[in-house]
Design a protein around this motif. Structure first.
Motif, PDB file in Angstrom:
ATOM      1  N   SER A 121      -8.318  -2.872 -10.687  1.00  0.00           N
ATOM      2  CA  SER A 121      -8.298  -2.022  -9.955  1.00  0.00           C
ATOM      3  C   SER A 121      -9.531  -1.389 -10.843  1.00  0.00           C
ATOM      4  O   SER A 121      -9.889   0.154 -11.064  1.00  0.00           O
ATOM      5  CB  SER A 121      -7.361  -1.208 -11.378  1.00  0.00           C
ATOM      6  N   ASP A 175      -5.204   7.407 -11.020  1.00  0.00           N
ATOM      7  CA  ASP A 175      -6.448   7.306 -10.427  1.00  0.00           C
ATOM      8  C   ASP A 175      -6.942   6.055 -12.139  1.00  0.00           C
ATOM      9  O   ASP A 175      -7.963   7.283 -12.321  1.00  0.00           O
ATOM     10  CB  ASP A 175      -7.646   7.720  -9.911  1.00  0.00           C
ATOM     11  N   THR A 179      -7.995   1.484  -4.324  1.00  0.00           N
ATOM     12  CA  THR A 179      -8.068   2.550  -4.197  1.00  0.00           C
ATOM     13  C   THR A 179      -6.117   2.293  -3.885  1.00  0.00           C
ATOM     14  O   THR A 179      -5.394   2.916  -4.328  1.00  0.00           O
ATOM     15  CB  THR A 179      -8.038   3.333  -3.583  1.00  0.00           C
ATOM     16  N   TYR A 180      -6.092   1.059  -3.215  1.00  0.00           N
ATOM     17  CA  TYR A 180      -4.387   1.295  -2.429  1.00  0.00           C
ATOM     18  C   TYR A 180      -4.221   0.680  -4.023  1.00  0.00           C
ATOM     19  O   TYR A 180      -2.514   0.544  -4.054  1.00  0.00           O
ATOM     20  CB  TYR A 180      -4.460   0.085  -1.198  1.00  0.00           C
ATOM     21  N   PRO A 207     -13.890  -0.992  -2.124  1.00  0.00           N
ATOM     22  CA  PRO A 207     -13.181   0.893  -2.501  1.00  0.00           C
ATOM     23  C   PRO A 207     -11.814   1.373  -1.730  1.00  0.00           C
ATOM     24  O   PRO A 207     -10.772   1.995  -3.080  1.00  0.00           O
ATOM     25  CB  PRO A 207     -13.785   1.594  -2.080  1.00  0.00           C
ATOM     26  N   THR A 208     -11.479   1.219  -0.579  1.00  0.00           N
ATOM     27  CA  THR A 208     -10.148   1.248  -0.394  1.00  0.00           C
ATOM     28  C   THR A 208      -9.207   0.943  -0.675  1.00  0.00           C
ATOM     29  O   THR A 208      -7.695   0.900  -1.084  1.00  0.00           O
ATOM     30  CB  THR A 208     -10.314   0.982   1.356  1.00  0.00           C
ATOM     31  N   SER A 258      -4.040  -5.999  -1.205  1.00  0.00           N
ATOM     32  CA  SER A 258      -5.456  -5.252  -1.395  1.00  0.00           C
ATOM     33  C   SER A 258      -6.417  -6.086  -1.119  1.00  0.00           C
ATOM     34  O   SER A 258      -7.957  -5.381  -0.280  1.00  0.00           O
ATOM     35  CB  SER A 258      -5.504  -5.414  -2.719  1.00  0.00           C
ATOM     36  N   LYS A 266      -4.725   0.843  -7.192  1.00  0.00           N
ATOM     37  CA  LYS A 266      -4.301   2.092  -8.241  1.00  0.00           C
ATOM     38  C   LYS A 266      -3.622   2.927  -7.820  1.00  0.00           C
ATOM     39  O   LYS A 266      -2.708   3.265  -8.798  1.00  0.00           O
ATOM     40  CB  LYS A 266      -6.011   2.843  -8.566  1.00  0.00           C
ATOM     41  N   LYS A 267      -2.609   3.617  -6.361  1.00  0.00           N
ATOM     42  CA  LYS A 267      -2.060   4.019  -6.136  1.00  0.00           C
ATOM     43  C   LYS A 267      -0.769   3.391  -6.624  1.00  0.00           C
ATOM     44  O   LYS A 267       0.449   3.730  -6.867  1.00  0.00           O
ATOM     45  CB  LYS A 267      -2.026   4.139  -5.074  1.00  0.00           C
TER      46      LYS A 267
END
Length: 154
Positions: free
Chosen positions: A128, A106, A49-50, A45-46, A35, A52-53
């Motif tokens: 996150s 999310d 998102t990584y 933000p990307t 990350s 959180k997934k």
């Protein structure tokens, strides 16, 4: 029969500890490292998102590693778009993984400040976008909740 049950409990505890070390500590550190690389190459933000997934996958894996079947009831009541709040009542250790693994990927966590003492878990909460509250400090808790309400409205 009691001896067999005790042996099973001991083996299950050992299995859980091994799975925790492998998945949370080793794989979790790798996820956090990736990350940070994503953030350098793309943007924060990307990277969030990584993370959180990956938390979503971890939550689902929790049930796999503990040989627990999951039946989701009422998922149709969860909005597909827009913000909402999931309030865990902590009836078991599985309520947070159930929310993260089967309700919505999310998630942003509000966690008690004591979890800051658990490095792998606190790193994921912070990375996150989660926040910590001091349940003994009403002013700080109210401030955090006001900030979160503003974020939800926006």
């Amino acid at each position: 029969m009691k001896i067999l049950k005790k042996i099973f409990e001991i083996l299950f505890t050992i299995w859980t500890a091994i799975a925790y070390v492998i998945y949370v500590v080793i794989y979790g550190d790798l996820v956090l490292l990736i990350s940070f690389i994503i953030q350098i190459i793309k943007d924060r933000p990307t990277a969030v998102t990584y993370v959180k997934k990956q938390i979503h996958y971890f939550c689902k894996a929790t049930f796999l590693f503990t040989f627990t079947k999951v039946k989701v009831i009422g998922k149709e009541n969860v909005p597909e778009k827009g913000p909402f709040v999931i309030a865990s009542n902590h009836q078991s250790y599985f309520d947070i993984p159930a929310a993260g693994g089967y309700v919505f990927w999310d998630l942003t966590f509000i966690a008690k400040k004591e979890l800051k003492k658990l490095p792998p878990i606190s790193w994921f909460i912070e990375r996150s976008g989660g926040v910590f509250i001091d349940r003994g400090n009403r002013a700080q808790t109210a401030r955090v909740l006001r900030d979160l309400v503003t974020k939800l409205k926006n």
